[in-house]
Write an enzyme that holds these catalytic residues in place. Structure first.
Site, PDB file in Angstrom:
ATOM      1  N   GLN A 246       0.818  -1.206   0.000  1.00  0.00           N
ATOM      2  CA  GLN A 246       0.000   0.000   0.000  1.00  0.00           C
ATOM      3  C   GLN A 246       0.855   1.260   0.000  1.00  0.00           C
ATOM      4  OE1 GLN A 246      -2.629  -2.015   3.123  1.00  0.00           O
ATOM      5  NE2 GLN A 246      -3.803  -0.345   2.289  1.00  0.00           N
TER       6      GLN A 246
ATOM      7  N   LEU B 102     -10.318  -4.969   1.441  1.00  0.00           N
ATOM      8  CA  LEU B 102      -9.720  -3.650   1.171  1.00  0.00           C
ATOM      9  C   LEU B 102     -10.452  -2.880   0.072  1.00  0.00           C
ATOM     10  CD1 LEU B 102      -5.907  -4.578   1.168  1.00  0.00           C
ATOM     11  CD2 LEU B 102      -7.311  -3.970   3.120  1.00  0.00           C
TER      12      LEU B 102
ATOM     13  N   ASN C 277     -12.285   1.075   2.087  1.00  0.00           N
ATOM     14  CA  ASN C 277     -11.511   0.903   0.867  1.00  0.00           C
ATOM     15  C   ASN C 277     -10.126   1.478   1.096  1.00  0.00           C
ATOM     16  OD1 ASN C 277     -10.347   1.285  -1.603  1.00  0.00           O
ATOM     17  ND2 ASN C 277     -12.046   2.418  -2.479  1.00  0.00           N
ATOM     18  N   CYS C 278      -9.129   0.635   1.013  1.00  0.00           N
ATOM     19  CA  CYS C 278      -7.786   1.069   1.425  1.00  0.00           C
ATOM     20  C   CYS C 278      -6.763   1.125   0.309  1.00  0.00           C
ATOM     21  CB  CYS C 278      -7.249   0.110   2.473  1.00  0.00           C
ATOM     22  SG  CYS C 278      -8.305  -0.063   3.888  1.00  0.00           S
ATOM     23  N   VAL C 279      -7.107   0.773  -0.905  1.00  0.00           N
ATOM     24  CA  VAL C 279      -6.040   0.598  -1.883  1.00  0.00           C
ATOM     25  C   VAL C 279      -6.120   1.472  -3.135  1.00  0.00           C
ATOM     26  CG1 VAL C 279      -5.095  -1.633  -1.285  1.00  0.00           C
ATOM     27  CG2 VAL C 279      -7.223  -1.519  -2.531  1.00  0.00           C
TER      28      VAL C 279
END
Lengths: 428, 139
Positions: free
Chosen positions: A112, A209, A241-243
């Site tokens: 990330q 994610l 949502n992390c990406v």
């Protein structure tokens, strides 16, 4: 529904013994925040740091940004359905620490990026370089599954925003924004001649994610749903949502959704704003057909004359965006799309992964492949591993003086597809 | 089994039986899917991911059908366009071998969600209750 967002302008943030806002200075009792977050047995350690606009500080890898708030009148403590008891949102008075943000960081997976630079070139591209950031680094106990790790980080950020938001409970606002709207029959009777406009907000809903939550419900599992704009402004929509650093919609951006704010501002003047439809972006083609058909049906059922559609992410959601557009335009509903582009370093390649001739009104929020150079930071909050990922990502990306060349897609909120960012557009 | 998985992700190969394993790159997976779609196999998943990061993953797993049907022009267009976009996006990207395992984990998790969504839609085992009856008879 009537929601008052009482903005308390934050001019500085410091650590101290109390949790309060005094003269625009937000004082945070670090121990109190840490104690609250450590209640979760999945959390091993919490580190809290501050990053202020103009400092040569880099925050990486950012998971989410959340605006600290406290509801002083009406129902809804924290984030109902997620960190608090379930109640409907959208009514009441909320004290907002305007200009402050809780920024969560931590490696869930190693690749990330998600950078926020508080100064220089990097600061130009992210809206979170202008906020006083309370950076919460969440280190989980060992051996957590990625899903559990992600949830732990997500909840910790929301709880931190809730605890810090309490600091504003007794502060006087510098300005008060009122969001009030009656039901459709009332509003349409008031504005019979104004075009009826709906806003469709698409949410990435695809798994680890890559999720969004509505009152705690994973949007993967829903049909498109109608929500009052006040509910979103009051915290009903959460990012998991992390990406997709540049074009994910952080929780902060949901709380301050620019498309909703702009439509509200025009409500009763040039348009009759009917509300928001939240639409999941699924992975299967059948799923996409189902959600796009359903979205278009909701819009026509509501009698919309015009629809604004915003995307989240890039790649397969481009198909959803265009399928919704196609269905609406064919039904005679004027449709405007907000998206971003992946058009190469020179900006010359085809911008979207899909296309349709009905898409004739499209707003670009920027080119995710645009290259920026980030100078070396004096202080890094976060992970050296993420820095090395950022520095090694592209051909010739690390120069001798330590500056890093990267694409905008690594920068948080750089090409926000709901327009909560620093880029602007030219009309062609 | 009504789907197959085209993948270059070894952990997917080791976890599922209905796999067409590609000993190659993400782009090789797309190309294999393209060939299948041209031959009339249904494209179940959209070919690209939903986030830029996963477009930079070395691994990709895509659901396709099991039987040849009539050619679907829309699906052909979609997979061809996806390959072009994939090339644009990754043309200057360096590989990240140090993160290969993490990419494999996320690719597999996204695949699992996709399979679940697909199976939910197919509803292979409908309940005998058509809805509400159970609760209503109790009340």
């Amino acid at each position: 529904m009537k929601l008052e967002l009482r903005k308390i302008q934050i001019k500085d943030v410091v650590f101290g013994d109390k949790m309060e806002v005094n003269g625009g200075v937000l004082t945070i009792n670090k121990d109190q925040v840490v104690a609250k977050l450590m209640e979760d047995h999945r959390v091993k350690e919490i580190k809290i740091d501050l990053a202020k606009p103009g400092e040569k500080t880099r925050i990486i890898p950012v998971k989410d940004c959340i605006e600290p708030r406290v509801k002083i009148e009406g129902e809804g403590k924290g984030f109902p359905g997620v960190t608090g008891k379930m109640v409907p949102l959208g009514d009441g008075k909320v004290n907002v620490l305007d200009g402050a943000a809780v920024v969560t960081i931590g490696d869930i997976v190693g690749f990330q990026e998600g950078v926020v630079d508080m100064w220089g070139e990097g600061a130009k591209w992210t809206p979170f370089s202008k906020t006083f950031n309370i950076v919460v680094d969440i280190i989980p106990v060992e051996g957590l599954e990625p899903h559990v790790h992600e949830e732990t980080v997500r909840l910790a950020g929301l709880k931190a925003a809730e605890v810090i938001g309490e600091a504003g409970r007794y502060a006087e606002p510098t300005n008060v924004e009122v969001f009030e709207m009656g039901n459709h029959a009332e509003e349409s009777a008031k504005y019979p001649n104004l075009p009826k406009v709906l806003y469709v907000e698409m949410l990435i809903s695809q798994g680890l994610l890559h999720d969004g939550y509505i009152y705690g419900v994973n949007s993967q599992k829903i049909l498109p749903t109608l929500i009052h704009p006040n509910e979103e402004l009051d915290g009903a929509v959460i990012s998991g949502n992390c990406v997709a650093a540049c074009d994910k919609i952080t929780t902060y951006q949901h709380q301050n959704n620019s498309a909703i704010l702009d439509l509200y501002a025009e409500h009763g003047k040039t348009i009759n704003f009917l509300g928001v439809i939240l639409t999941p972006e699924l992975t299967t083609l059948e799923g996409k057909f189902r959600t796009c058909d359903y979205t278009a049906k909701l819009c026509t059922m509501m009698g919309a004359d015009g629809v604004i559609v915003s995307e989240e992410g890039y790649g397969n959601p481009d198909s959803d965006l265009l399928m919704i557009c196609k269905r609406l335009e064919k039904a005679g509903v004027k449709t405007v799309l907000i998206t971003d582009e992946c058009s190469g370093w020179d900006g010359m390649s085809q911008p979207l992964a899909d296309t349709t001739k009905e898409a004739v009104a499209v707003v670009s929020a920027g080119n995710v492949s645009h290259v920026v150079t980030l100078e070396p930071a004096d202080k890094v909050i976060g992970s050296a591993k993420a820095i090395s990922t950022l520095a090694g990502g592209w051909d010739g990306s690390l120069s001798e003086d330590g500056s890093i060349k990267c694409e905008l897609n690594a920068v948080i909120g750089a090409t926000s597809e709901i327009g909560y960012h620093n880029c602007t557009v030219k009309l062609y | 089994m009504s789907y197959r998985i085209v993948t270059n992700n070894p952990s997917v190969r080791d976890s599922y039986k209905n796999v067409i394993f590609i000993d190659g790159t993400y782009e090789d997976v797309l190309v294999k899917v393209r060939d299948l779609v041209h031959s009339g196999v249904e494209l179940i998943d959209s070919p690209l991911g939903a986030s830029i990061r996963m477009l930079l993953s070395p691994y990709r797993s895509i659901l396709v059908g099991t039987e040849r049907q009539a050619m679907n022009a829309d699906q052909i267009l979609l997979i061809e366009q996806s390959i072009l976009n994939y090339r644009t996006l990754t043309q200057r990207r360096n590989s990240e071998p140090q993160h290969a395992n993490d990419y494999a984990v996320v690719d597999k998790a996204l695949l699992e969600a996709s399979i679940q969504a697909y199976e939910d839609m197919k509803c292979p085992t409908h309940s005998k209750f058509t809805g509400g009856e159970f609760l209503e008879t109790r009340a």
